[in-house]
Design a protein around this motif. Structure first.
Motif, short mmCIF file in Angstrom:
data_model
loop_
_atom_site.label_atom_id
_atom_site.label_comp_id
_atom_site.label_asym_id
_atom_site.label_seq_id
_atom_site.Cartn_x
_atom_site.Cartn_y
_atom_site.Cartn_z
N THR A 1 -34.28 5.26 38.40
CA THR A 1 -33.03 5.15 39.16
C THR A 1 -32.99 6.19 40.27
O THR A 1 -32.54 5.90 41.39
N LEU A 2 -33.46 7.39 39.99
CA LEU A 2 -33.50 8.43 41.01
C LEU A 2 -34.43 8.03 42.16
O LEU A 2 -34.12 8.23 43.33
N GLU A 3 -35.56 7.45 41.83
CA GLU A 3 -36.48 6.98 42.87
C GLU A 3 -35.82 5.91 43.73
O GLU A 3 -35.94 5.91 44.97
N ALA A 4 -35.09 5.01 43.09
CA ALA A 4 -34.42 3.94 43.83
C ALA A 4 -33.29 4.48 44.71
O ALA A 4 -32.99 3.91 45.75
N SER A 5 -32.71 5.60 44.28
CA SER A 5 -31.58 6.18 45.02
C SER A 5 -32.03 7.19 46.08
O SER A 5 -31.18 7.78 46.75
N GLY A 6 -33.32 7.40 46.21
CA GLY A 6 -33.81 8.42 47.13
C GLY A 6 -33.60 9.82 46.56
O GLY A 6 -33.43 10.78 47.31
N TRP A 7 -33.63 9.92 45.25
CA TRP A 7 -33.47 11.18 44.53
C TRP A 7 -32.12 11.84 44.80
O TRP A 7 -32.00 13.05 44.87
N GLN A 8 -31.11 10.98 44.91
CA GLN A 8 -29.73 11.47 45.02
C GLN A 8 -29.08 11.36 43.64
O GLN A 8 -28.83 10.26 43.14
N VAL A 9 -28.83 12.51 43.03
CA VAL A 9 -28.35 12.52 41.65
C VAL A 9 -27.00 11.82 41.53
O VAL A 9 -26.76 11.04 40.60
N LYS A 10 -26.09 12.10 42.44
CA LYS A 10 -24.77 11.43 42.38
C LYS A 10 -24.92 9.92 42.39
O LYS A 10 -24.29 9.21 41.59
N THR A 11 -25.72 9.42 43.30
CA THR A 11 -25.91 7.97 43.41
C THR A 11 -26.52 7.41 42.14
O THR A 11 -26.09 6.36 41.64
N ALA A 12 -27.51 8.11 41.60
CA ALA A 12 -28.17 7.65 40.38
C ALA A 12 -27.19 7.59 39.21
O ALA A 12 -27.22 6.65 38.40
N ILE A 13 -26.31 8.58 39.10
CA ILE A 13 -25.34 8.59 38.01
C ILE A 13 -24.41 7.39 38.10
O ILE A 13 -24.16 6.69 37.11
N VAL A 14 -23.89 7.12 39.29
CA VAL A 14 -22.98 5.99 39.48
C VAL A 14 -23.73 4.67 39.24
O VAL A 14 -23.17 3.73 38.64
N MET A 15 -24.96 4.57 39.68
CA MET A 15 -25.76 3.36 39.44
C MET A 15 -25.88 3.08 37.95
O MET A 15 -25.64 1.96 37.48
N LEU A 16 -26.24 4.11 37.20
CA LEU A 16 -26.48 3.93 35.77
C LEU A 16 -25.19 3.69 34.99
O LEU A 16 -25.13 2.85 34.09
N ARG A 17 -24.14 4.43 35.34
CA ARG A 17 -22.90 4.33 34.59
C ARG A 17 -22.11 3.05 34.92
O ARG A 17 -21.39 2.52 34.07
N LYS A 18 -22.26 2.55 36.14
CA LYS A 18 -21.48 1.37 36.56
C LYS A 18 -22.33 0.13 36.78
O LYS A 18 -21.81 -0.94 37.15
N GLY A 19 -23.66 0.25 36.58
CA GLY A 19 -24.53 -0.91 36.73
C GLY A 19 -24.61 -1.42 38.15
O GLY A 19 -24.63 -2.63 38.40
N LEU A 20 -24.67 -0.51 39.12
CA LEU A 20 -24.67 -0.88 40.52
C LEU A 20 -26.04 -0.65 41.16
O LEU A 20 -26.84 0.14 40.67
N ASN A 21 -26.27 -1.30 42.29
CA ASN A 21 -27.47 -1.00 43.08
C ASN A 21 -27.19 0.21 43.96
O ASN A 21 -26.04 0.66 44.06
N PRO A 22 -28.21 0.79 44.60
CA PRO A 22 -28.00 2.03 45.38
C PRO A 22 -26.93 1.89 46.46
O PRO A 22 -26.09 2.77 46.63
N GLU A 23 -26.95 0.78 47.19
CA GLU A 23 -26.00 0.60 48.29
C GLU A 23 -24.56 0.55 47.77
O GLU A 23 -23.65 1.18 48.33
N ALA A 24 -24.35 -0.18 46.68
CA ALA A 24 -23.00 -0.30 46.13
C ALA A 24 -22.53 1.05 45.57
O ALA A 24 -21.36 1.42 45.72
N ALA A 25 -23.44 1.78 44.94
CA ALA A 25 -23.08 3.09 44.39
C ALA A 25 -22.69 4.05 45.50
O ALA A 25 -21.71 4.80 45.37
N ARG A 26 -23.44 4.03 46.60
CA ARG A 26 -23.11 4.90 47.73
C ARG A 26 -21.75 4.52 48.33
O ARG A 26 -20.98 5.38 48.75
N GLU A 27 -21.46 3.23 48.38
CA GLU A 27 -20.18 2.78 48.91
C GLU A 27 -19.02 3.28 48.05
O GLU A 27 -18.00 3.75 48.57
N VAL A 28 -19.19 3.20 46.74
CA VAL A 28 -18.14 3.70 45.83
C VAL A 28 -17.94 5.20 46.05
O VAL A 28 -16.81 5.68 46.15
N LEU A 29 -19.02 5.95 46.15
CA LEU A 29 -18.93 7.39 46.35
C LEU A 29 -18.29 7.73 47.70
O LEU A 29 -17.50 8.67 47.81
N SER A 30 -18.61 6.96 48.73
CA SER A 30 -18.07 7.26 50.06
C SER A 30 -16.56 7.08 50.09
O SER A 30 -15.86 7.77 50.83
#
Length: 297
Positions: free
Chosen positions: A257-286
Protein backbone atom coordinates in the motif's frame (compact mmCIF):
# COMPACT_ATOMS: atom_id res chain seq x y z
CA UNK A 1 27.75 47.24 30.49
CA UNK A 2 25.36 47.90 33.38
CA UNK A 3 22.53 46.05 31.60
CA UNK A 4 24.56 42.82 31.67
CA UNK A 5 25.23 42.99 35.40
CA UNK A 6 21.56 42.33 36.08
CA UNK A 7 21.40 39.25 33.83
CA UNK A 8 21.44 35.99 35.76
CA UNK A 9 22.91 34.15 32.76
CA UNK A 10 26.00 36.40 33.02
CA UNK A 11 26.43 36.06 36.78
CA UNK A 12 29.63 34.47 38.09
CA UNK A 13 28.63 31.73 40.54
CA UNK A 14 30.95 31.25 43.55
CA UNK A 15 29.77 27.64 43.65
CA UNK A 16 32.08 26.74 40.78
CA UNK A 17 35.07 29.04 41.39
CA UNK A 18 37.49 26.10 41.75
CA UNK A 19 36.12 24.29 38.69
CA UNK A 20 39.48 23.93 36.97
CA UNK A 21 40.95 22.08 39.98
CA UNK A 22 38.30 19.33 40.12
CA UNK A 23 39.01 15.81 38.90
CA UNK A 24 37.38 14.95 35.59
CA UNK A 25 34.62 12.62 36.87
CA UNK A 26 33.44 15.30 39.32
CA UNK A 27 33.69 18.00 36.65
CA UNK A 28 31.57 15.98 34.23
CA UNK A 29 29.06 15.12 36.96
CA UNK A 30 28.52 18.79 37.77
CA UNK A 31 28.22 19.76 34.09
CA UNK A 32 25.62 17.04 33.55
CA UNK A 33 23.62 17.60 36.73
CA UNK A 34 23.41 21.34 36.16
CA UNK A 35 21.47 20.58 32.97
CA UNK A 36 18.53 19.49 35.15
CA UNK A 37 17.95 23.19 35.74
CA UNK A 38 17.07 23.50 32.05
CA UNK A 39 14.23 21.00 32.41
CA UNK A 40 12.85 22.83 35.45
CA UNK A 41 13.02 26.17 33.65
CA UNK A 42 11.00 24.82 30.74
CA UNK A 43 8.48 23.21 33.08
CA UNK A 44 7.79 26.61 34.60
CA UNK A 45 7.10 27.94 31.09
CA UNK A 46 4.58 25.31 29.95
CA UNK A 47 1.73 27.82 29.97
CA UNK A 48 3.23 30.34 27.54
CA UNK A 49 4.66 27.56 25.35
CA UNK A 50 1.15 26.10 24.99
CA UNK A 51 -0.27 29.55 24.25
CA UNK A 52 2.39 30.07 21.60
CA UNK A 53 1.58 26.70 19.98
CA UNK A 54 -2.13 27.47 19.77
CA UNK A 55 -1.68 30.98 18.41
CA UNK A 56 1.01 29.90 15.93
CA UNK A 57 -1.05 27.01 14.55
CA UNK A 58 -3.93 29.42 13.86
CA UNK A 59 -1.68 31.63 11.71
CA UNK A 60 -0.05 28.69 9.95
CA UNK A 61 -3.43 27.22 8.97
CA UNK A 62 -3.93 30.44 7.01
CA UNK A 63 -0.76 29.80 4.99
CA UNK A 64 1.77 31.52 7.23
CA UNK A 65 5.42 30.60 7.69
CA UNK A 66 7.61 29.89 10.69
CA UNK A 67 10.54 32.31 10.83
CA UNK A 68 13.20 31.71 13.48
CA UNK A 69 15.50 34.53 14.54
CA UNK A 70 18.60 34.65 16.73
CA UNK A 71 22.35 35.03 17.01
CA UNK A 72 25.11 32.65 18.03
CA UNK A 73 23.95 29.53 19.87
CA UNK A 74 20.34 30.72 19.87
CA UNK A 75 20.40 31.31 16.12
CA UNK A 76 21.90 27.88 15.49
CA UNK A 77 19.25 26.21 17.67
CA UNK A 78 16.59 28.00 15.65
CA UNK A 79 18.23 26.81 12.43
CA UNK A 80 18.29 23.22 13.73
CA UNK A 81 14.61 23.26 14.67
CA UNK A 82 13.73 24.77 11.30
CA UNK A 83 15.78 22.19 9.39
CA UNK A 84 14.15 19.24 11.17
CA UNK A 85 10.53 20.15 10.40
CA UNK A 86 10.48 19.21 6.67
CA UNK A 87 11.76 15.61 7.02
CA UNK A 88 9.90 14.94 10.28
CA UNK A 89 6.52 16.44 9.45
CA UNK A 90 6.67 17.12 5.69
CA UNK A 91 6.48 20.81 6.57
CA UNK A 92 7.37 22.74 3.38
CA UNK A 93 10.93 24.03 3.55
CA UNK A 94 9.80 27.34 2.03
CA UNK A 95 7.59 27.80 5.09
CA UNK A 96 10.42 27.17 7.58
CA UNK A 97 12.87 30.08 7.43
CA UNK A 98 15.71 31.45 9.55
CA UNK A 99 17.17 34.88 10.23
CA UNK A 100 20.57 34.38 11.87
CA UNK A 101 22.96 37.21 12.67
CA UNK A 102 25.86 37.06 10.25
CA UNK A 103 23.95 35.01 7.68
CA UNK A 104 24.44 31.35 6.80
CA UNK A 105 28.19 31.58 7.50
CA UNK A 106 27.32 32.05 11.17
CA UNK A 107 25.81 28.57 11.33
CA UNK A 108 29.32 27.09 11.15
CA UNK A 109 31.48 29.83 12.65
CA UNK A 110 31.10 32.90 14.83
CA UNK A 111 30.62 36.20 13.00
CA UNK A 112 31.81 38.71 15.57
CA UNK A 113 29.67 41.78 16.11
CA UNK A 114 26.80 40.56 13.91
CA UNK A 115 24.47 40.11 16.87
CA UNK A 116 24.76 43.81 17.76
CA UNK A 117 23.25 44.98 14.46
CA UNK A 118 19.56 45.70 15.09
CA UNK A 119 19.04 47.07 11.59
CA UNK A 120 20.43 43.85 10.07
CA UNK A 121 17.76 41.91 11.92
CA UNK A 122 15.06 44.16 10.52
CA UNK A 123 16.57 43.99 7.03
CA UNK A 124 17.00 40.19 7.00
CA UNK A 125 13.42 39.68 8.17
CA UNK A 126 11.89 42.05 5.64
CA UNK A 127 13.85 40.30 2.86
CA UNK A 128 11.49 37.34 3.38
CA UNK A 129 8.53 39.59 2.45
CA UNK A 130 6.63 38.74 5.64
CA UNK A 131 2.86 38.92 6.10
CA UNK A 132 0.48 38.98 9.05
CA UNK A 133 0.05 35.18 8.75
CA UNK A 134 3.72 34.54 9.54
CA UNK A 135 5.01 33.45 12.95
CA UNK A 136 8.33 34.70 14.33
CA UNK A 137 10.19 32.76 17.03
CA UNK A 138 12.98 35.00 18.33
CA UNK A 139 15.60 33.55 20.67
CA UNK A 140 18.26 35.16 22.86
CA UNK A 141 19.76 33.78 26.07
CA UNK A 142 20.38 37.26 27.44
CA UNK A 143 17.14 38.64 26.08
CA UNK A 144 18.99 41.82 25.14
CA UNK A 145 20.57 40.87 21.78
CA UNK A 146 19.88 43.64 19.22
CA UNK A 147 19.62 41.40 16.12
CA UNK A 148 16.46 39.48 17.18
CA UNK A 149 15.05 42.73 18.54
CA UNK A 150 15.29 44.14 15.02
CA UNK A 151 13.42 41.11 13.68
CA UNK A 152 10.68 41.52 16.30
CA UNK A 153 10.30 45.24 15.60
CA UNK A 154 9.86 44.58 11.88
CA UNK A 155 7.49 41.68 12.62
CA UNK A 156 5.32 44.00 14.68
CA UNK A 157 5.10 46.43 11.80
CA UNK A 158 3.65 43.80 9.45
CA UNK A 159 1.41 42.17 12.08
CA UNK A 160 3.22 38.81 12.23
CA UNK A 161 2.83 36.81 15.45
CA UNK A 162 5.84 37.46 17.72
CA UNK A 163 7.03 34.70 20.07
CA UNK A 164 10.08 35.49 22.22
CA UNK A 165 12.27 33.00 24.07
CA UNK A 166 14.91 34.27 26.51
CA UNK A 167 16.68 33.06 29.65
CA UNK A 168 16.29 36.31 31.57
CA UNK A 169 12.86 37.72 32.48
CA UNK A 170 11.58 41.17 31.59
CA UNK A 171 14.17 41.73 28.87
CA UNK A 172 13.69 43.49 25.51
CA UNK A 173 13.20 40.33 23.43
CA UNK A 174 10.36 39.27 25.74
CA UNK A 175 8.85 42.75 25.99
CA UNK A 176 8.73 43.03 22.19
CA UNK A 177 6.87 39.71 21.92
CA UNK A 178 3.16 38.94 22.06
CA UNK A 179 3.91 35.60 23.71
CA UNK A 180 6.90 35.77 26.07
CA UNK A 181 8.57 32.50 27.08
CA UNK A 182 11.01 33.14 29.93
CA UNK A 183 13.34 30.22 30.65
CA UNK A 184 15.06 31.30 33.85
CA UNK A 185 18.08 29.02 34.02
CA UNK A 186 20.33 31.24 36.13
CA UNK A 187 24.15 31.23 36.22
CA UNK A 188 26.11 28.68 34.21
CA UNK A 189 28.74 26.30 35.56
CA UNK A 190 31.18 28.03 33.20
CA UNK A 191 30.24 31.66 33.70
CA UNK A 192 28.39 33.17 30.75
CA UNK A 193 28.61 30.00 28.62
CA UNK A 194 24.95 29.97 27.65
CA UNK A 195 25.53 27.07 25.26
CA UNK A 196 25.16 25.00 28.44
CA UNK A 197 21.83 24.88 30.32
CA UNK A 198 20.44 28.08 28.79
CA UNK A 199 20.91 26.52 25.34
CA UNK A 200 19.54 23.20 26.55
CA UNK A 201 16.41 24.92 27.86
CA UNK A 202 15.93 26.68 24.52
CA UNK A 203 16.30 23.36 22.66
CA UNK A 204 13.72 21.67 24.91
CA UNK A 205 11.32 24.59 24.52
CA UNK A 206 11.72 24.57 20.73
CA UNK A 207 11.19 20.80 20.60
CA UNK A 208 7.98 21.14 22.60
CA UNK A 209 6.73 24.23 20.77
CA UNK A 210 7.27 23.11 17.18
CA UNK A 211 6.11 19.54 17.90
CA UNK A 212 2.92 20.83 19.55
CA UNK A 213 2.31 23.09 16.55
CA UNK A 214 2.67 20.15 14.17
CA UNK A 215 0.29 18.01 16.27
CA UNK A 216 -2.29 20.80 16.18
CA UNK A 217 -1.85 21.00 12.39
CA UNK A 218 -2.69 17.29 11.97
CA UNK A 219 0.84 16.13 11.26
CA UNK A 220 0.52 13.38 13.90
CA UNK A 221 -2.12 10.63 14.23
CA UNK A 222 -2.29 9.30 17.78
CA UNK A 223 1.38 9.45 18.61
CA UNK A 224 2.46 8.32 15.14
CA UNK A 225 4.66 10.46 12.93
CA UNK A 226 2.44 9.95 9.90
CA UNK A 227 3.72 12.86 7.80
CA UNK A 228 7.39 11.93 7.66
CA UNK A 229 9.33 11.89 4.41
CA UNK A 230 10.58 8.34 3.81
CA UNK A 231 13.85 9.24 2.11
CA UNK A 232 16.25 6.53 3.31
CA UNK A 233 16.28 2.88 4.40
CA UNK A 234 15.65 3.67 8.06
CA UNK A 235 12.70 5.92 7.27
CA UNK A 236 11.23 3.47 4.76
CA UNK A 237 11.21 0.84 7.51
CA UNK A 238 9.71 3.35 9.93
CA UNK A 239 6.94 4.12 7.43
CA UNK A 240 6.06 0.43 7.32
CA UNK A 241 5.97 0.17 11.12
CA UNK A 242 3.81 3.28 11.41
CA UNK A 243 1.35 1.99 8.83
CA UNK A 244 1.10 -1.37 10.59
CA UNK A 245 0.58 0.35 13.95
CA UNK A 246 -2.21 2.54 12.58
CA UNK A 247 -4.05 -0.14 10.61
CA UNK A 248 -3.15 -3.58 11.94
CA UNK A 249 -2.22 -4.62 8.39
CA UNK A 250 0.40 -7.25 7.68
CA UNK A 251 3.90 -6.15 6.75
CA UNK A 252 3.32 -7.28 3.17
CA UNK A 253 0.05 -5.33 2.87
CA UNK A 254 1.59 -2.25 4.46
CA UNK A 255 4.55 -2.28 2.05
CA UNK A 256 2.36 -2.81 -0.98
CA UNK A 257 0.00 0.00 0.00
CA UNK A 258 2.86 2.37 0.77
CA UNK A 259 4.40 1.67 -2.63
CA UNK A 260 1.06 2.37 -4.29
CA UNK A 261 0.72 5.62 -2.34
CA UNK A 262 4.21 6.86 -3.17
CA UNK A 263 5.32 6.08 0.39
CA UNK A 264 2.89 8.56 1.90
CA UNK A 265 1.97 7.12 5.29
CA UNK A 266 -1.20 9.17 5.70
CA UNK A 267 -2.49 8.07 2.31
CA UNK A 268 -1.63 4.44 3.00
CA UNK A 269 -3.49 4.49 6.33
CA UNK A 270 -6.65 5.90 4.76
CA UNK A 271 -6.40 3.43 1.86
CA UNK A 272 -6.18 0.46 4.19
CA UNK A 273 -8.71 1.61 6.76
CA UNK A 274 -11.35 2.77 4.24
CA UNK A 275 -10.62 0.44 1.31
CA UNK A 276 -9.81 3.26 -1.09
CA UNK A 277 -7.40 3.67 -3.98
CA UNK A 278 -4.58 6.26 -3.68
CA UNK A 279 -6.44 9.03 -5.54
CA UNK A 280 -9.60 8.64 -3.46
CA UNK A 281 -7.61 8.52 -0.21
CA UNK A 282 -5.77 11.72 -1.13
CA UNK A 283 -9.09 13.40 -1.95
CA UNK A 284 -10.51 12.48 1.45
CA UNK A 285 -7.39 13.82 3.18
CA UNK A 286 -7.42 17.05 1.17
CA UNK A 287 -10.97 17.79 2.35
CA UNK A 288 -9.85 17.74 5.99
CA UNK A 289 -6.48 19.49 5.58
CA UNK A 290 -4.58 16.22 5.86
CA UNK A 291 -5.96 15.26 9.28
CA UNK A 292 -5.98 11.44 9.37
CA UNK A 293 -8.35 11.17 12.33
CA UNK A 294 -10.94 13.32 10.59
CA UNK A 295 -10.41 11.49 7.32
CA UNK A 296 -11.25 8.16 8.99
CA UNK A 297 -14.53 9.38 10.50
Amino acid sequence: MSEFKALSTETVSPQYQDLDTWDTPHLVQVLVEDQLGAVEAVRRAIGPIAQAADRASQRLRQGGRLIYAGAGTSGRLGFLDSAELPPTFSWPSERSLVCIAGGERAIRQAVEGAEDDLEAGRRDFLAHRPTAQDVVIALAASGTTPYPQGVLLAAGEVGALRIGIANNPDTPVLRLSEVAIALETGPEVISGSTRLKAGTAQKIALNALSSAIMVRLGKVYGNLMVDLQATNTKLLARAVRLTIAATGASEEAAKATLEASGWQVKTAIVMLRKGLNPEAAREVLSRVDGDVRQALR
